[in-house]
Every structure is written in structure tokens, then in C-alpha cells.
Write a protein that holds these residues in place. Structure first.
Motif, PDB file in Angstrom:
ATOM      1  N   GLN A  23       0.843  -1.193   0.000  1.00 23.49           N
ATOM      2  CA  GLN A  23       0.000   0.000   0.000  1.00 23.49           C
ATOM      3  C   GLN A  23       0.875   1.239   0.000  1.00 23.49           C
ATOM      4  OE1 GLN A  23      -3.583   0.147   2.493  1.00 23.49           O
ATOM      5  NE2 GLN A  23      -2.821   2.085   3.301  1.00 23.49           N
ATOM      6  N   THR A  24       0.742   2.060  -1.017  1.00 26.84           N
ATOM      7  CA  THR A  24       1.528   3.290  -1.098  1.00 26.84           C
ATOM      8  C   THR A  24       0.681   4.516  -0.788  1.00 26.84           C
ATOM      9  OG1 THR A  24       1.072   3.426  -3.469  1.00 26.84           O
ATOM     10  CG2 THR A  24       3.107   2.320  -2.801  1.00 26.84           C
ATOM     11  N   ILE A  25      -0.628   4.380  -0.800  1.00 28.10           N
ATOM     12  CA  ILE A  25      -1.518   5.510  -0.546  1.00 28.10           C
ATOM     13  C   ILE A  25      -1.893   5.504   0.933  1.00 28.10           C
ATOM     14  CG2 ILE A  25      -3.738   6.563  -1.103  1.00 28.10           C
ATOM     15  CD1 ILE A  25      -3.460   5.289  -3.902  1.00 28.10           C
ATOM     16  N   ASP A  26      -1.605   6.599   1.603  1.00 28.60           N
ATOM     17  CA  ASP A  26      -1.885   6.737   3.033  1.00 28.60           C
ATOM     18  C   ASP A  26      -3.324   7.228   3.181  1.00 28.60           C
ATOM     19  OD1 ASP A  26      -2.101   7.508   5.688  1.00 28.60           O
ATOM     20  OD2 ASP A  26      -0.083   8.357   5.785  1.00 28.60           O
ATOM     21  N   TYR A  27      -4.245   6.285   3.397  1.00 29.75           N
ATOM     22  CA  TYR A  27      -5.664   6.645   3.413  1.00 29.75           C
ATOM     23  C   TYR A  27      -6.053   7.451   4.651  1.00 29.75           C
ATOM     24  CZ  TYR A  27      -6.206   3.780  -0.686  1.00 29.75           C
ATOM     25  OH  TYR A  27      -6.083   3.276  -1.962  1.00 29.75           O
ATOM     26  N   ALA A  28      -5.381   7.231   5.768  1.00 32.97           N
ATOM     27  CA  ALA A  28      -5.670   8.030   6.955  1.00 32.97           C
ATOM     28  C   ALA A  28      -5.302   9.491   6.709  1.00 32.97           C
ATOM     29  CB  ALA A  28      -4.910   7.475   8.163  1.00 32.97           C
ATOM     30  N   ARG A  29      -4.122   9.698   6.117  1.00 28.45           N
ATOM     31  CA  ARG A  29      -3.713  11.076   5.792  1.00 28.45           C
ATOM     32  C   ARG A  29      -4.651  11.680   4.751  1.00 28.45           C
ATOM     33  NH1 ARG A  29       0.191  14.991   5.147  1.00 28.45           N
ATOM     34  NH2 ARG A  29       0.451  15.769   3.020  1.00 28.45           N
ATOM     35  N   LEU A  30      -5.014  10.896   3.740  1.00 23.70           N
ATOM     36  CA  LEU A  30      -5.898  11.402   2.694  1.00 23.70           C
ATOM     37  C   LEU A  30      -7.242  11.825   3.279  1.00 23.70           C
ATOM     38  CD1 LEU A  30      -6.446  11.844  -0.349  1.00 23.70           C
ATOM     39  CD2 LEU A  30      -7.263   9.474  -0.431  1.00 23.70           C
ATOM     40  N   GLY A 367      -6.515  14.916  -6.482  1.00 23.25           N
ATOM     41  CA  GLY A 367      -5.986  13.991  -7.477  1.00 23.25           C
ATOM     42  C   GLY A 367      -4.473  13.965  -7.490  1.00 23.25           C
ATOM     43  N   PHE A 368      -3.853  15.141  -7.381  1.00 18.70           N
ATOM     44  CA  PHE A 368      -2.398  15.209  -7.401  1.00 18.70           C
ATOM     45  C   PHE A 368      -1.802  14.648  -6.115  1.00 18.70           C
ATOM     46  CE2 PHE A 368      -3.421  17.755 -10.954  1.00 18.70           C
ATOM     47  CZ  PHE A 368      -2.306  17.790 -11.756  1.00 18.70           C
ATOM     48  N   GLU A 369      -2.464  14.854  -4.993  1.00 15.81           N
ATOM     49  CA  GLU A 369      -1.938  14.301  -3.747  1.00 15.81           C
ATOM     50  C   GLU A 369      -2.020  12.777  -3.749  1.00 15.81           C
ATOM     51  OE1 GLU A 369      -2.759  16.258  -0.094  1.00 15.81           O
ATOM     52  OE2 GLU A 369      -2.832  18.266  -0.999  1.00 15.81           O
ATOM     53  N   VAL A 370      -3.081  12.219  -4.322  1.00 17.95           N
ATOM     54  CA  VAL A 370      -3.185  10.759  -4.431  1.00 17.95           C
ATOM     55  C   VAL A 370      -2.101  10.204  -5.348  1.00 17.95           C
ATOM     56  CG1 VAL A 370      -4.611   8.863  -5.316  1.00 17.95           C
ATOM     57  CG2 VAL A 370      -5.635  10.621  -3.874  1.00 17.95           C
ATOM     58  N   MET A 371      -1.922  10.831  -6.511  1.00 21.25           N
ATOM     59  CA  MET A 371      -0.937  10.316  -7.458  1.00 21.25           C
ATOM     60  C   MET A 371       0.483  10.486  -6.922  1.00 21.25           C
ATOM     61  SD  MET A 371      -3.050   9.091  -9.565  1.00 21.25           S
ATOM     62  CE  MET A 371      -2.085   8.475 -10.953  1.00 21.25           C
ATOM     63  N   PRO A 378       7.473  13.442  -2.948  1.00 23.35           N
ATOM     64  CA  PRO A 378       7.337  14.252  -1.734  1.00 23.35           C
ATOM     65  C   PRO A 378       5.953  14.893  -1.662  1.00 23.35           C
ATOM     66  CG  PRO A 378       9.415  14.709  -2.842  1.00 23.35           C
ATOM     67  CD  PRO A 378       8.616  13.860  -3.781  1.00 23.35           C
ATOM     68  N   PRO A 379       5.321  14.881  -0.492  1.00 21.79           N
ATOM     69  CA  PRO A 379       3.983  15.479  -0.376  1.00 21.79           C
ATOM     70  C   PRO A 379       4.006  16.986  -0.615  1.00 21.79           C
ATOM     71  CG  PRO A 379       4.852  14.902   1.786  1.00 21.79           C
ATOM     72  CD  PRO A 379       5.788  14.323   0.789  1.00 21.79           C
ATOM     73  N   GLN A 380       2.968  17.446  -1.308  1.00 18.18           N
ATOM     74  CA  GLN A 380       2.805  18.873  -1.536  1.00 18.18           C
ATOM     75  C   GLN A 380       1.367  19.262  -1.216  1.00 18.18           C
ATOM     76  OE1 GLN A 380       4.859  20.853  -4.788  1.00 18.18           O
ATOM     77  NE2 GLN A 380       5.442  18.854  -5.632  1.00 18.18           N
ATOM     78  N   ASP A 381       1.181  20.517  -0.905  1.00 16.21           N
ATOM     79  CA  ASP A 381      -0.137  21.014  -0.497  1.00 16.21           C
ATOM     80  C   ASP A 381      -0.961  21.393  -1.720  1.00 16.21           C
ATOM     81  OD1 ASP A 381      -2.247  21.914   1.069  1.00 16.21           O
ATOM     82  OD2 ASP A 381      -1.359  23.912   1.357  1.00 16.21           O
ATOM     83  N   TRP A 382      -1.250  20.390  -2.565  1.00 16.12           N
ATOM     84  CA  TRP A 382      -1.999  20.665  -3.788  1.00 16.12           C
ATOM     85  C   TRP A 382      -3.425  21.132  -3.505  1.00 16.12           C
ATOM     86  CZ3 TRP A 382       1.346  21.436  -7.259  1.00 16.12           C
ATOM     87  CH2 TRP A 382       2.408  20.574  -7.530  1.00 16.12           C
ATOM     88  N   MET A 383      -3.973  20.767  -2.336  1.00 17.21           N
ATOM     89  CA  MET A 383      -5.342  21.197  -2.005  1.00 17.21           C
ATOM     90  C   MET A 383      -5.383  22.638  -1.481  1.00 17.21           C
ATOM     91  SD  MET A 383      -6.988  17.888  -0.078  1.00 17.21           S
ATOM     92  CE  MET A 383      -6.234  16.257  -0.306  1.00 17.21           C
ATOM     93  N   GLU A 384      -4.194  23.228  -1.283  1.00 18.66           N
ATOM     94  CA  GLU A 384      -4.078  24.602  -0.801  1.00 18.66           C
ATOM     95  C   GLU A 384      -4.789  24.790   0.538  1.00 18.66           C
ATOM     96  OE1 GLU A 384      -5.670  26.670  -4.180  1.00 18.66           O
ATOM     97  OE2 GLU A 384      -3.706  26.887  -5.092  1.00 18.66           O
TER      98      GLU A 384
END
Length: 392
Positions: A23-30, A367-371, A378-384
Motif C-alpha cells: 500500500q503506497t496511498i496513506d488513506y488516513a492522511r488522505l 488527485g495530485f496528492e493521491v498520485m 514528496p507530499p505537496q499542499d496541492w489542495m491549498e
């Protein structure tokens, strides 16, 4: 039958991922990030689903269907806006796979209202329509549609335009002209466009609440009301009447459905339902036809080079994502009071779908944070959420 299909979808959403896939997607963080986004003033309600190596691993609703209303769930129906274009292209690919038409057929072969400058309808193919290569100004006469003109009358009037390029040479995004496809489908199937898509796409894919037209939205047990922000200074305002304009071009903007419907549709586009969408049909849809320089400029400006080489297939956008240039496919949609988003990697059978009932652009960042999680970037604040928003 509807109940059985709903249970099947819910079961698929809860199945564990195969052990072979880490699992590469952190669903709790998402979930935490989306919950924080949903609390922002410019968001009313939204729904998000993630397909992870072929499984619907995450499907949640956030916020409310309207101010003071009921919570959004994974069964709440939204408008899909321009994601409808991919549905139209999918219908054509299915018909082509059945040898009921060919992508190289010219528009003039069918009973349609499209008339292009210099008789271009005799040269323009279905492939040209579905990849926006008709050689006319972008969004030609959308304002006439918004002024109440009949779509067929607008298409007939397109012949008076001055061409920007020869048919097939350049990409100029269309709505009214694109909806020529609904007339083609009706001519070939001898049924209404909505009936044809229901039989070829919605039912076979188990899209239990998907529909075409305003009535399908407003009669759903749970449906999201439209909100839009007219300017930065204004409060978000409810558009109490669902705008009918783009429902009158159903192949361009007429589809409604829940996030579970959209997730199942995305799985089919990944090749996971070959009895409905064959490998041949998917190749038709997802082969790039034209470079889209305008889209590339927009994406580079907002997402700082994360996506590049923006191209258009048939109703789908194709990009290279991240430092490794992974091939991803997607589309965005916007119509008054609603927005929609889909992005997936067909090689990894992984992607994200999003529906929301406001004019904010920030949910695109989901979408960008999931991909980014998928590709271990590296995580970025795409949701602003933690940085100032750059626009509504």
C-alpha cells in the motif's frame, strides 16, 4: 436488480487489496486532508473514491448536499459536466468495436446538424470530433447555448465561422460541436442518446444511479445542489435552479452519477471490465491524437511541472506525470455550480475520482496528492489547505 447491483459495488469497495501490492496511498492522511478541505468556506460537499490496483479501496462523502442539508455519501448524485465527453467517446468506441461505425467515417455520413466552414463536415471524421480537431474557434458559440438557442441550430450556424486551421490540424476544445456525437449515436442505434448509453455503458458497468438529463439528477434520492462563487468578494451563493444549458448537449455535459458510479466507470477505463470495454476499444480512446499546448501551459502554471506532454485522445487527456514520466489519463469538468475530476494510471490500475458541488478548484488537488502518494513523491499542499489559495 438495482439493490443487487448496489450491494455488488459496495462489496467491491470493501475487498482487501491483494497481498502482492504494497500500500503506497496513506488513506488516513488522505481522509484527514479531505476533511480539512471540506471544512473550507468555498466547499459545500464533495465525494472522493480511489481505485487502488483495481479495487475500490476508498469511497467517501464529505460536507453536505446543500447548505443546512443532508450529508454527502458515496451514493449522492452530482453532475459530471465535461466528464460526459469521455462517456460519449466510450459509446462510440463500443459501437466501433461492434463494427456499427468507424472512427474514420465522416460526419456527413450521418444525419447530423453540424455544418462547418467550407463544407468541413464532409472532411471531418468522428475521430476529429471526439479529439476537438474541427478547426474552429474554441468553445464555438457556447454563449448562444447559454442564451437559449437550440443546439442543432447552433451547429448549423458554425459554417459561418472563419476557420482557425484545416480540419484535423489543431486542437480547439468544443461543447456544442462535440455534441454532434449524440446525433451520430442516435442515427446508428435508432434510439435516444440517453437510452443508447444506458444500454451500452451504464447498465453493463453497474452504474446504478448514472443518468443523462436534469430529471435524472433531481429525482435521485440524494443529490447535490449547485453552488457557485461569482467573485472573490462575494459569498458562495446557491444557484437554486439547476442550469439546463449544457444538458442540451448531452454528449458534452449531460451525465449525472454518484462517486461509486464514477469509480466503476474508471475501473472500466483501466481495462478491468473487458467484456464491456475491450482492449481495442480502450486503445481507440486512449491513443493521443493531438498535442494540447494550452492545457500544458495551464497545468505547468498551476502544478509546477508535475505533468507534461499534455495530449488529447478521444474524450480523454493524456499526460506524463512526475519525474519518471508515468503515463496518466484523465479529464476535468465544470458547469455552473459543479465540478468533476478523474485521473488514473492504466498500467497500475490505480487512480482517483472526485465530484463536488461548488466552483472551487481546490478539490482538483486531491488527485495530485493521491498520485504523488502512488509514485512515492514528496507530499505537496496541492489542495491549498496550508498555503494561500491561488484562485476559486
Amino acid at each position: 436488480m438495482r439493490l443487487l447491483r448496489t450491494l455488488a459495488i459496495c462489496l467491491a469497495a470493501t475487498l482487501p487489496l491483494p497481498a502482492a501490492f504494497a500500500q503506497t496511498i496513506d488513506y488516513a492522511r488522505l481522509d484527514d486532508r479531505i476533511s480539512r478541505l471540506a471544512a473550507q468556506e468555498d466547499i459545500v460537499g464533495l465525494a472522493v473514491a480511489v481505485i487502488d490496483h483495481g479495487h475500490i479501496a476508498f469511497a467517501n462523502g464529505y460536507g453536505v448536499t446543500e447548505r443546512g442539508g443532508t450529508p454527502v455519501t458515496d451514493e449522492t448524485v452530482f453532475r459530471w459536466a465535461s466528464l460526459s465527453k469521455g462517456v460519449a467517446a466510450t459509446e462510440v468506441a463500443i459501437l466501433a468495436d461492434r463494427h456499427e461505425l468507424n472512427l474514420t467515417d465522416t460526419v456527413s455520413k450521418f444525419r447530423t446538424s453540424l455544418r462547418l466552414p467550407g463544407g468541413g463536415e464532409h472532411r471531418a471524421t468522428l475521430e476529429d470530433v471526439l479529439s476537438h480537431r474541427l478547426g474552429i474557434v474554441p468553445n464555438a458559440y457556447d454563449t448562444r447555448l447559454e442564451d437559449g438557442w437550440e443546439a442543432a441550430d447552433i451547429r448549423h450556424s458554425l459554417r459561418s465561422l472563419k476557420p482557425l486551421c484545416p480540419v484535423g490540424d489543431c486542437h480547439t476544445y468544443q461543447n456544442v460541436a462535440y455534441d454532434t456525437i449524440s446525433e451520430v449515436v442516435e442515427d446508428v442505434t435508432h434510439s435516444s442518446y440517453a437510452e443508447a448509453v444506458e444500454e451500452s455503458v451504464f447498465k453493463p458497468l453497474g452504474m446504478v444511479s448514472a443518468s443523462i438529463g436534469r430529471n435524472g439528477l433531481q429525482t435521485a434520492p440524494s443529490w447535490a445542489r449547485p453552488y457557485s462563487r461569482r467573485s472573490r468578494a462575494d459569498d458562495t451563493q446557491l444557484k437554486r435552479r439547476v442550469n439546463e444549458d449544457y444538458y442540451r448537449v448531452p454528449a458534452a455535459g449531460g451525465v449525472n452519477g454518484s462517486i461509486l458510479d464514477l469509480a466503476n466507470y474508471a475501473r472500466a477505463q483501466m481495462g478491468l471490465m473487458p467484456d464491456v470495454l475491450s482492449e481495442k476499444a480502450l486503445e481507440m480512446l486512449q491513443t493521443p491524437r493531438v498535442y494540447t499546448s494550452g492545457e500544458q501551459r495551464r497545468m505547468s502554471s498551476r502544478y509546477r511541472g508535475t505533468v507534461r506532454d499534455a495530449r488529447y485522445g478521444l474524450g480523454w487527456r493524456i499526460y506524463k506525470y512526475g519525474v519518471n514520466g508515468d503515463r496518466v489519463i484523465g479529464h476535468r469538468g465544470a458547469v455552473e455550480g459543479y465540478r468533476s475530476y478523474i485521473l488514473f494510471d492504466p498500467e497500475q490500475d490505480t487512480g482517483v475520482v472526485i465530484l463536488w458541488n461548488s466552483s472551487s478548484r481546490r478539490p482538483n488537488g486531491i488527485g495530485f496528492e493521491v498520485m504523488d502518494m502512488l509514485y512515492s513523491l514528496p507530499p505537496q499542499d496541492w489542495m491549498e489547505i496550508d498555503t494561500p489559495a491561488t484562485g476559486g
